[in-house]
Design a protein around this motif. Structure first.
Motif, PDB file in Angstrom:
ATOM      1  N   GLU A   1       0.830  -1.210   0.000  1.00  0.00           N
ATOM      2  CA  GLU A   1       0.000   0.000   0.000  1.00  0.00           C
ATOM      3  C   GLU A   1       0.863   1.258   0.000  1.00  0.00           C
ATOM      4  O   GLU A   1       0.564   2.228  -0.700  1.00  0.00           O
ATOM      5  N   ARG A   2       1.952   1.236   0.769  1.00  0.00           N
ATOM      6  CA  ARG A   2       2.872   2.390   0.786  1.00  0.00           C
ATOM      7  C   ARG A   2       3.507   2.581  -0.586  1.00  0.00           C
ATOM      8  O   ARG A   2       3.703   3.708  -1.044  1.00  0.00           O
ATOM      9  N   ASP A   3       3.829   1.461  -1.235  1.00  0.00           N
ATOM     10  CA  ASP A   3       4.413   1.536  -2.561  1.00  0.00           C
ATOM     11  C   ASP A   3       3.418   2.148  -3.544  1.00  0.00           C
ATOM     12  O   ASP A   3       3.787   2.973  -4.384  1.00  0.00           O
ATOM     13  N   THR A   4       2.166   1.768  -3.423  1.00  0.00           N
ATOM     14  CA  THR A   4       1.120   2.329  -4.272  1.00  0.00           C
ATOM     15  C   THR A   4       0.988   3.829  -4.051  1.00  0.00           C
ATOM     16  O   THR A   4       0.910   4.609  -5.011  1.00  0.00           O
ATOM     17  N   GLU A   5       0.980   4.234  -2.793  1.00  0.00           N
ATOM     18  CA  GLU A   5       0.876   5.666  -2.481  1.00  0.00           C
ATOM     19  C   GLU A   5       2.081   6.427  -3.014  1.00  0.00           C
ATOM     20  O   GLU A   5       1.937   7.490  -3.624  1.00  0.00           O
ATOM     21  N   MET A   6       3.272   5.885  -2.804  1.00  0.00           N
ATOM     22  CA  MET A   6       4.483   6.541  -3.280  1.00  0.00           C
ATOM     23  C   MET A   6       4.480   6.642  -4.800  1.00  0.00           C
ATOM     24  O   MET A   6       4.813   7.681  -5.372  1.00  0.00           O
ATOM     25  N   ALA A   7       4.056   5.588  -5.473  1.00  0.00           N
ATOM     26  CA  ALA A   7       4.019   5.608  -6.932  1.00  0.00           C
ATOM     27  C   ALA A   7       3.023   6.639  -7.455  1.00  0.00           C
ATOM     28  O   ALA A   7       3.282   7.322  -8.450  1.00  0.00           O
ATOM     29  N   ALA A   8       1.878   6.766  -6.789  1.00  0.00           N
ATOM     30  CA  ALA A   8       0.885   7.768  -7.205  1.00  0.00           C
ATOM     31  C   ALA A   8       1.444   9.180  -7.024  1.00  0.00           C
ATOM     32  O   ALA A   8       1.278  10.034  -7.905  1.00  0.00           O
ATOM     33  N   LEU A   9       2.105   9.406  -5.911  1.00  0.00           N
ATOM     34  CA  LEU A   9       2.709  10.721  -5.680  1.00  0.00           C
ATOM     35  C   LEU A   9       3.818  10.986  -6.697  1.00  0.00           C
ATOM     36  O   LEU A   9       3.939  12.101  -7.214  1.00  0.00           O
ATOM     37  N   TRP A  10       4.625   9.976  -6.986  1.00  0.00           N
ATOM     38  CA  TRP A  10       5.696  10.136  -7.970  1.00  0.00           C
ATOM     39  C   TRP A  10       5.106  10.454  -9.343  1.00  0.00           C
ATOM     40  O   TRP A  10       5.587  11.333 -10.051  1.00  0.00           O
ATOM     41  N   PHE A  11       4.041   9.757  -9.731  1.00  0.00           N
ATOM     42  CA  PHE A  11       3.390  10.015 -11.005  1.00  0.00           C
ATOM     43  C   PHE A  11       2.938  11.472 -11.081  1.00  0.00           C
ATOM     44  O   PHE A  11       3.185  12.164 -12.071  1.00  0.00           O
ATOM     45  N   ALA A  12       2.283  11.937 -10.026  1.00  0.00           N
ATOM     46  CA  ALA A  12       1.806  13.324 -10.011  1.00  0.00           C
ATOM     47  C   ALA A  12       2.977  14.301 -10.037  1.00  0.00           C
ATOM     48  O   ALA A  12       2.970  15.278 -10.796  1.00  0.00           O
ATOM     49  N   TYR A  13       3.985  14.035  -9.223  1.00  0.00           N
ATOM     50  CA  TYR A  13       5.161  14.919  -9.151  1.00  0.00           C
ATOM     51  C   TYR A  13       5.885  14.953 -10.487  1.00  0.00           C
ATOM     52  O   TYR A  13       6.374  16.002 -10.915  1.00  0.00           O
ATOM     53  N   ASN A  14       5.937  13.838 -11.162  1.00  0.00           N
ATOM     54  CA  ASN A  14       6.625  13.757 -12.435  1.00  0.00           C
ATOM     55  C   ASN A  14       5.918  14.571 -13.518  1.00  0.00           C
ATOM     56  O   ASN A  14       6.515  14.909 -14.531  1.00  0.00           O
ATOM     57  N   LYS A  15       4.646  14.891 -13.312  1.00  0.00           N
ATOM     58  CA  LYS A  15       3.879  15.688 -14.276  1.00  0.00           C
ATOM     59  C   LYS A  15       4.019  17.191 -14.038  1.00  0.00           C
ATOM     60  O   LYS A  15       3.589  17.985 -14.856  1.00  0.00           O
ATOM     61  N   VAL A  16       4.619  17.568 -12.912  1.00  0.00           N
ATOM     62  CA  VAL A  16       4.775  18.995 -12.591  1.00  0.00           C
ATOM     63  C   VAL A  16       5.894  19.577 -13.449  1.00  0.00           C
ATOM     64  O   VAL A  16       7.002  19.033 -13.472  1.00  0.00           O
ATOM     65  N   PRO A  17       5.613  20.665 -14.165  1.00  0.00           N
ATOM     66  CA  PRO A  17       6.685  21.306 -14.935  1.00  0.00           C
ATOM     67  C   PRO A  17       7.788  21.787 -13.988  1.00  0.00           C
ATOM     68  O   PRO A  17       7.513  22.343 -12.931  1.00  0.00           O
ATOM     69  N   MET A  18       9.010  21.523 -14.359  1.00  0.00           N
ATOM     70  CA  MET A  18      10.136  21.893 -13.496  1.00  0.00           C
ATOM     71  C   MET A  18      10.997  22.950 -14.182  1.00  0.00           C
ATOM     72  O   MET A  18      11.061  23.023 -15.403  1.00  0.00           O
ATOM     73  N   MET A  19      11.677  23.721 -13.340  1.00  0.00           N
ATOM     74  CA  MET A  19      12.622  24.695 -13.862  1.00  0.00           C
ATOM     75  C   MET A  19      13.861  23.951 -14.364  1.00  0.00           C
ATOM     76  O   MET A  19      14.104  22.808 -13.985  1.00  0.00           O
ATOM     77  N   MET A  20      14.655  24.618 -15.191  1.00  0.00           N
ATOM     78  CA  MET A  20      15.840  24.006 -15.750  1.00  0.00           C
ATOM     79  C   MET A  20      16.724  23.452 -14.630  1.00  0.00           C
ATOM     80  O   MET A  20      16.956  24.116 -13.629  1.00  0.00           O
ATOM     81  N   GLY A  21      17.189  22.242 -14.794  1.00  0.00           N
ATOM     82  CA  GLY A  21      18.074  21.628 -13.817  1.00  0.00           C
ATOM     83  C   GLY A  21      17.349  20.833 -12.744  1.00  0.00           C
ATOM     84  O   GLY A  21      17.935  19.975 -12.110  1.00  0.00           O
ATOM     85  N   ALA A  22      16.080  21.117 -12.532  1.00  0.00           N
ATOM     86  CA  ALA A  22      15.337  20.437 -11.473  1.00  0.00           C
ATOM     87  C   ALA A  22      15.001  18.994 -11.851  1.00  0.00           C
ATOM     88  O   ALA A  22      14.844  18.152 -10.973  1.00  0.00           O
ATOM     89  N   ASN A  23      14.895  18.704 -13.139  1.00  0.00           N
ATOM     90  CA  ASN A  23      14.589  17.334 -13.552  1.00  0.00           C
ATOM     91  C   ASN A  23      15.694  16.366 -13.147  1.00  0.00           C
ATOM     92  O   ASN A  23      15.420  15.230 -12.771  1.00  0.00           O
ATOM     93  N   ALA A  24      16.938  16.811 -13.219  1.00  0.00           N
ATOM     94  CA  ALA A  24      18.054  15.958 -12.797  1.00  0.00           C
ATOM     95  C   ALA A  24      17.964  15.675 -11.301  1.00  0.00           C
ATOM     96  O   ALA A  24      18.185  14.541 -10.876  1.00  0.00           O
ATOM     97  N   ALA A  25      17.609  16.669 -10.521  1.00  0.00           N
ATOM     98  CA  ALA A  25      17.451  16.483  -9.076  1.00  0.00           C
ATOM     99  C   ALA A  25      16.302  15.523  -8.790  1.00  0.00           C
ATOM    100  O   ALA A  25      16.381  14.691  -7.878  1.00  0.00           O
ATOM    101  N   ARG A  26      15.247  15.614  -9.569  1.00  0.00           N
ATOM    102  CA  ARG A  26      14.098  14.728  -9.401  1.00  0.00           C
ATOM    103  C   ARG A  26      14.513  13.280  -9.678  1.00  0.00           C
ATOM    104  O   ARG A  26      14.183  12.381  -8.915  1.00  0.00           O
ATOM    105  N   ARG A  27      15.263  13.061 -10.752  1.00  0.00           N
ATOM    106  CA  ARG A  27      15.749  11.705 -11.069  1.00  0.00           C
ATOM    107  C   ARG A  27      16.703  11.201  -9.989  1.00  0.00           C
ATOM    108  O   ARG A  27      16.653  10.027  -9.612  1.00  0.00           O
ATOM    109  N   ASP A  28      17.575  12.087  -9.491  1.00  0.00           N
ATOM    110  CA  ASP A  28      18.507  11.695  -8.432  1.00  0.00           C
ATOM    111  C   ASP A  28      17.761  11.266  -7.174  1.00  0.00           C
ATOM    112  O   ASP A  28      18.153  10.303  -6.519  1.00  0.00           O
ATOM    113  N   GLY A  29      16.688  11.978  -6.848  1.00  0.00           N
ATOM    114  CA  GLY A  29      15.880  11.616  -5.679  1.00  0.00           C
ATOM    115  C   GLY A  29      15.271  10.237  -5.825  1.00  0.00           C
ATOM    116  O   GLY A  29      15.250   9.442  -4.883  1.00  0.00           O
TER     117      GLY A  29
END
Length: 118
Positions: A46-74
């Protein structure tokens, strides 16, 4: 579509998955100790499901230049921490809690930043 609506849809969509199926990977193909522990533990799944849903939503947020690399690193850091737990369910629970908390905070900051641009 507003980001908050996207988050709600993602959570409901992923929550409809089978209880023994983790959202971020296929339990039928799980071989790593952390994956096997998650697939065999309904609470961790269930935690994995919640985390995946949050990641999906977060991954759809437009990011400023350079922030996508930080997102992948996280995401990479999370997977390394999860793997380091092996089959220790208490450790896995702590790693998921930290990641979910971080994703919620990052989504909140991103939403605030987007609202400030409008």
């Amino acid at each position: 579509m507003k980001l908050s609506s996207l988050i709600v849809l993602a959570i409901f969509g992923l929550a409809a998955a089978a209880p023994a199926e983790a959202a971020s990977f296929n339990c039928a193909k799980a071989v790593a100790p952390d994956e096997l522990a998650i697939c065999s533990n309904p609470e961790l799944s269930e935690r994995d499901t919640e985390m995946a849903a949050l990641w999906f939503a977060y991954n759809k947020v437009p990011m400023m230049m350079g922030a996508n690399a930080a997102r992948r690193d996280g995401a990479t850091d999370f997977l390394k921490l999860r793997a380091a737990c092996g089959s220790d369910t208490a450790c896995l629970g702590r790693v998921y809690e930290a990641r979910i908390t971080a994703l919620r905070a990052e989504i909140s900051l991103a939403m605030d930043a987007l609202a400030g641009q409008q």
